[in-house]
Scaffold this motif. Structure first.
Motif, mmCIF file in Angstrom:
data_model
loop_
_atom_site.group_PDB
_atom_site.id
_atom_site.type_symbol
_atom_site.label_atom_id
_atom_site.label_comp_id
_atom_site.label_asym_id
_atom_site.label_seq_id
_atom_site.Cartn_x
_atom_site.Cartn_y
_atom_site.Cartn_z
ATOM 1 N N VAL A 220 0.859 -1.191 0.000
ATOM 2 C CA VAL A 220 0.000 0.000 0.000
ATOM 3 C C VAL A 220 0.895 1.240 0.000
ATOM 4 O O VAL A 220 1.885 1.288 0.747
ATOM 5 N N PRO A 221 0.597 2.263 -0.821
ATOM 6 C CA PRO A 221 1.418 3.488 -0.847
ATOM 7 C C PRO A 221 1.481 4.157 0.525
ATOM 8 O O PRO A 221 0.480 4.238 1.235
ATOM 9 N N SER A 222 2.672 4.642 0.880
ATOM 10 C CA SER A 222 2.865 5.301 2.180
ATOM 11 C C SER A 222 2.725 6.808 2.095
ATOM 12 O O SER A 222 2.737 7.493 3.118
ATOM 13 N N ASN A 223 2.660 7.342 0.883
ATOM 14 C CA ASN A 223 2.559 8.789 0.666
ATOM 15 C C ASN A 223 3.675 9.528 1.405
ATOM 16 O O ASN A 223 3.436 10.459 2.173
ATOM 17 N N LEU A 224 4.903 9.100 1.154
ATOM 18 C CA LEU A 224 6.056 9.657 1.856
ATOM 19 C C LEU A 224 6.367 11.101 1.467
ATOM 20 O O LEU A 224 7.157 11.762 2.137
ATOM 21 N N ILE A 253 10.936 -2.278 6.744
ATOM 22 C CA ILE A 253 11.087 -3.598 7.365
ATOM 23 C C ILE A 253 10.321 -3.657 8.690
ATOM 24 O O ILE A 253 9.642 -4.648 8.988
ATOM 25 N N ARG A 254 10.387 -2.589 9.480
ATOM 26 C CA ARG A 254 9.652 -2.561 10.751
ATOM 27 C C ARG A 254 8.149 -2.637 10.495
ATOM 28 O O ARG A 254 7.423 -3.335 11.214
ATOM 29 N N SER A 255 7.694 -1.925 9.483
ATOM 30 C CA SER A 255 6.263 -1.908 9.175
ATOM 31 C C SER A 255 5.769 -3.296 8.794
ATOM 32 O O SER A 255 4.761 -3.788 9.322
ATOM 33 N N LEU A 260 1.963 -4.409 9.079
ATOM 34 C CA LEU A 260 1.465 -3.252 8.340
ATOM 35 C C LEU A 260 1.803 -3.398 6.859
ATOM 36 O O LEU A 260 2.779 -4.033 6.482
ATOM 37 N N LYS A 261 0.998 -2.788 6.006
ATOM 38 C CA LYS A 261 1.220 -2.864 4.564
ATOM 39 C C LYS A 261 1.853 -1.595 4.002
ATOM 40 O O LYS A 261 2.119 -1.485 2.819
ATOM 41 N N LYS A 262 2.085 -0.628 4.878
ATOM 42 C CA LYS A 262 2.731 0.619 4.479
ATOM 43 C C LYS A 262 3.457 1.216 5.666
ATOM 44 O O LYS A 262 3.312 0.746 6.805
#
Length: 276
Positions: A220-224, A253-255, A260-262
């Motif tokens: 899923v996009p994280s919108n960084l 990696i933590r996500s 989490l997917k993003k």
């Protein structure tokens, strides 16, 4: 479906998810090359130096991406193999050890070109290195971390340029300039310089976007590049691309490890906090 079958199916799903997670973590740890604008500009500049057989320097602070960009240039010019003939190796890339002597330098060159460096004097190693550089049609020699070279080794670097007409590229931090200026003849041969700067403004934003699209590639996009996420990254990285790479890979990696997917804001802040 029996209770035993249901349990077996659940365990199978857990195993599959775990395998996927480990594969994603391995992917995020692997080296990747992103076609950034500053890398493209460096490669175009190096193309000009290689064609003109002009020696030069690539200078910048640590963690600005010099090494990755120069190694990517080598990968763009892979050896040309023809049956019955020695391969043509347009670009040689080496990274010498600390306090690199002339003998160490020539040994690195010989071994890069897949020759075994046997015992001998500095003169023996010099002659062999010159022979293989010429025989393999080397057009450019990139020496990364060039400030590791001992002062007297620079004279041999100068001779490679003078005697073989190979474009020698010295890569390093500003310490490199300080070392080279001790020998005017060496410094004058490497006057041409490309400076690798830290990222800022639109360049930083475009790089973050490129990292999310080409390296992280989370489900899923994280919108960084949103204002909040970008602010965290600017503060933590100070424009150093190496630091940006570490933070984003760690946060990804933590996500994933937490299901989490993003990358959410809390995880990004957690990873970034360690770099302040």
């Amino acid at each position: 479906m029996t209770d035993a079958q249901a349990i077996a199916q659940q365990l199978g799903g857990v195993k599959l998810d775990d395998e996927w997670l480990q594969a994603e973590i391995a992917r995020l740890r692997s080296k990747s090359i992103v076609p950034l604008e500053q890398v493209k500009k460096l490669h175009e500049w190096l193309d000009g130096k290689r064609k003109a057989r002009q020696s030069c320097r690539v200078v910048g602070e640590s963690r600005t991406g010099k090494t990755v960009a120069c190694d990517a240039y080598r990968l763009r010019h892979k050896p040309l193999k023809e049956i019955g003939r020695p391969p043509i190796v347009p670009v040689v890339y080496i990274e010498p050890n600390q306090k690199c002597t002339s003998k160490d330098l020539f040994k690195e060159i010989i071994e890069y070109l897949n020759f075994r460096a046997t015992k001998g004097t500095v003169s023996d190693f010099r002659g062999r290195a010159m022979e293989v550089l010429k025989g393999y049609g080397v057009e450019m020699l990139i020496i990364d971390e060039a400030d590791r070279l001992k002062s007297e080794t620079f004279a041999d670097v100068r001779d490679i340029y003078d005697k073989l007409g190979i474009a020698v590229v010295l890569v390093g931090t500003d310490r490199l300039d300080a070392v080279m200026k001790r020998d005017e003849q060496v410094y004058n041969r490497f006057r041409a310089c490309h400076r690798f700067e830290k990222l800022s403004g639109d360049d930083f934003k475009k790089t973050v976007k490129a990292w999310e699209d080409n390296i992280l590639k989370l489900p899923v996009p994280s919108n960084l590049i949103s204002k909040a996420m970008l602010g965290i990254l600017i503060s933590a990285t100070e424009g150093y691309i190496g630091r940006l790479d570490e933070i984003l890979r760690e946060a990804a990696i933590r996500s994933l490890s937490r299901g989490l997917k993003k990358i959410d804001k809390a995880v990004l802040q957690e990873a970034a906090r360690e770099y302040k």
